[in-house]
Design a protein around this motif. Structure first.
Motif, mmCIF file in Angstrom:
data_model
loop_
_atom_site.group_PDB
_atom_site.id
_atom_site.type_symbol
_atom_site.label_atom_id
_atom_site.label_comp_id
_atom_site.label_asym_id
_atom_site.label_seq_id
_atom_site.Cartn_x
_atom_site.Cartn_y
_atom_site.Cartn_z
ATOM 1 N N ARG A 18 0.830 -1.214 0.000
ATOM 2 C CA ARG A 18 0.000 0.000 0.000
ATOM 3 C C ARG A 18 0.864 1.263 0.000
ATOM 4 N NH1 ARG A 18 -5.077 2.266 1.262
ATOM 5 N NH2 ARG A 18 -6.057 0.207 1.252
ATOM 6 N N GLU A 19 1.829 1.301 0.878
ATOM 7 C CA GLU A 19 2.658 2.501 1.001
ATOM 8 C C GLU A 19 3.402 2.801 -0.298
ATOM 9 O OE1 GLU A 19 6.470 4.077 3.668
ATOM 10 O OE2 GLU A 19 5.299 2.347 4.340
ATOM 11 N N SER B 231 0.936 -4.326 4.875
ATOM 12 C CA SER B 231 1.329 -2.922 4.940
ATOM 13 C C SER B 231 2.797 -2.768 4.600
ATOM 14 C CB SER B 231 1.061 -2.365 6.336
ATOM 15 O OG SER B 231 1.359 -0.984 6.372
ATOM 16 N N GLY B 232 3.057 -2.431 3.340
ATOM 17 C CA GLY B 232 4.439 -2.265 2.898
ATOM 18 C C GLY B 232 5.162 -3.582 2.729
#
Length: 529
Positions: free
Chosen positions: A53-54, A520-521
């Motif tokens: 996402r990041e 996440s990432g």
């Protein structure tokens, strides 16, 4: 008027690219919509190994800046894509869905991915696959099996099942896969989307972690023929880093029209005068009646649209499976010997000497299907069996290519099924590897001959599962199969169905096993940008 998330997800990649270029939606908004969908669907589908996402949002923000500054004009600028987990991306986990590479972060990016990113595509993450692309179901992954969006109890096909499932479930707009013996076309068929396997050499293999070097090809999986033609146009061309790549880049002058990569110019709904051959050999025993009816109905439709369609004897079909698995496994046993725990990848913790380290690392790092194919490949290359199996398979490969060459002297396109069945139930093939191998009967010969093929939806079986139509062309004649596919697609578009997205998004923690993944990432190596 601002587009809703559902409206964004309903668009094809090219349609979304046009909306972004027109300022109707930003890449950040489109990327957010796809990330939200992927995170909601992954509990049931497991199409991604890493979902970043990041990194994706940062990339989308930069693409929006470049579009606003007039630096990006590509038809897919700002469009969210996904990459199969066997294509290297600098600083990102590239695992081939194997334990032996579950800590591998490349220092370079594969050429096909690099071209896509330079065109402004936004990478969401790496998609699940059969370990080292060895399988037809996407169940042999170290990160757990991928499920088919049409029926969560069925496989999405393989080995590019993660890419196909992600596109079908609207988790990305378009994806890259690799095809060694049908690994783009078969999952495209099982998941009701479109996929192209290009001519061998059309797309650079640099940065693709090899399974069978003389067979592997990178290609697109998309929502329609236009998406696939557009992506293929972007990633094709000669690459100095890959001696097997050929051709010129789009827009360059060449005396040979076939070498031009302006594939979108073939998006014309017109097959008048086109000669299409239908091999009788493809419709004998073993094919499901629903598949047979749908594919032959597609042939009749193309005939009604102006093509000349006739049956013919292709020959050599019964030899394709044994020849393919001998050659592919022989090349795999050679390609995978580099994974020994010395320079990179997983290394066993408990060993006394070098030989024990090799043995235990490979025993613990490779899954059963990979071990099976390595052993088969080592056997056919061993002293006393090399001539009896491997050399004989190479001769059969040459005869298969000769059979296709003879057919293409008369026909522009060859039409047939992608697979003898629709998507299988989860677990059916794993208990019987031979059954899984035989499921590739209509796809492996194309890789042996090095010719291009496309799969697109042409109907549905009694269970509502999609059926794929396969169109084949002579080497470097992708434009002919794209034209025929586009013509059929335009006539069939009102009959196209979609999976039940409510089932995909339904809360269900039982379908997906506990696997080594986070979102996440995920997949970014510490300290590497």
């Amino acid at each position: 008027m601002k587009l809703t998330a559902d409206e964004i997800l309903s668009l094809s990649a090219v349609e979304l690219g046009a909306k972004i270029a027109a300022g109707e939606v930003t890449s950040v908004e489109a990327t957010t919509a796809y990330l939200d969908r992927a995170e909601a669907a992954e509990k049931n589908i497991n199409a991604f190994i890493t979902l970043d996402r990041e990194g994706a949002l940062a990339g989308a923000k930069e693409v929006d800046r470049k579009i606003a500054a007039g630096e990006l004009k590509s038809p897919i600028a700002g469009v969210p894509v996904a990459i199969k987990a066997n294509m290297c991306i600098e600083g990102k986990l590239t695992s081939c869905a194997s334990h032996i590479l579950d800590n591998f972060y490349p220092t370079y990016t594969s050429t096909a991915v690099e071209k896509l990113l330079e065109a402004g595509a936004v990478n969401l993450g790496s998609t699940n696959m059969d370990e080292f692309a060895m399988g037809s179901t996407s169940e042999t992954s170290y990160f757990g099996p991928t499920h088919n969006p049409w029926d969560l109890d069925r496989v999405p096909g393989g080995s590019s099942g993660g890419s196909a499932a992600a596109v079908a479930a609207n988790e990305c707009a378009v994806a890259l896969g690799s095809d060694t013996g049908g690994s783009i076309r078969q999952p495209a068929s099982f998941c009701g989307i479109t996929g192209i396997k290009p001519t061998y050499g059309r797309v650079s293999r640099y940065g693709l972690i090899a399974y069978g070097s003389s067979l592997d090809q990178i290609g697109p999986l998309g929502k329609d023929v236009t998406d696939c033609a557009t992506i293929l146009e972007i990633i094709s061309g000669k690459d100095l880093k890959d001696s097997t790549s050929v051709g010129v880049n789009a827009g360059e002058d060449t005396a040979d029209e076939r070498m031009k990569t302006d594939f979108t110019s073939a998006l014309k709904a017109d097959v008048k005068g086109m000669k299409i051959g239908v091999p009788k050999d493809y419709f004998l025993e073993g094919i499901d009646e629903d598949v047979k009816k749908a594919v032959l109905a597609a042939a009749d439709r193309l005939k009604e649209l102006g093509a000349e369609v006739e049956e013919f004897d292709l020959g050599m079909v019964e030899y394709a499976i044994p020849a393919y698995y001998i050659i592919a496994c022989a090349e795999a046993s050679s390609n995978l010997e580099r994974f020994d725990g010395v320079k990179y990848g997983y290394r066993t913790k408990d060993y006394n000497d070098l030989h024990e380290m090799y043995k235990k690392t490979r025993s613990e790092g490779f899954g059963p299907e990979v071990k099976r194919r390595i052993m088969l490949g080592s056997f056919v290359l061993s002293s006393g069996y090399y001539d009896a199996y491997y050399v004989k398979a190479l001769r059969v490969k040459a005869l298969i290519k000769k059979a296709f060459d003879k057919a293409f002297e008369k026909y522009d396109v060859i039409l047939g099924p992608v697979a003898p069945t629709t998507a299988l139930k989860c677990g059916e093939s794993l208990s019987d590897p031979i059954k899984m191998y035989l499921g590739d009967v209509y796809t492996v010969a194309i890789n042996l001959a090095g010719i291009p093929g496309i799969s697109l939806p042409c109907g549905y079986d009694k269970n509502g599962l999609p059926i794929g139509l396969q169109l084949l062309g002579q080497t470097f004649e992708e434009k002919k199969i794209i034209r025929a596919a586009y013509t059929f697609e335009q006539s069939f578009k009102d009959e196209v169905k979609k999976p039940d997205f409510s089932k995909i998004l339904k809360e269900n923690t039982d379908n997906s096993p506990e696997v080594n993944k986070s979102f996440s990432g995920a997949g970014t190596a510490p300290g590497i940008n």
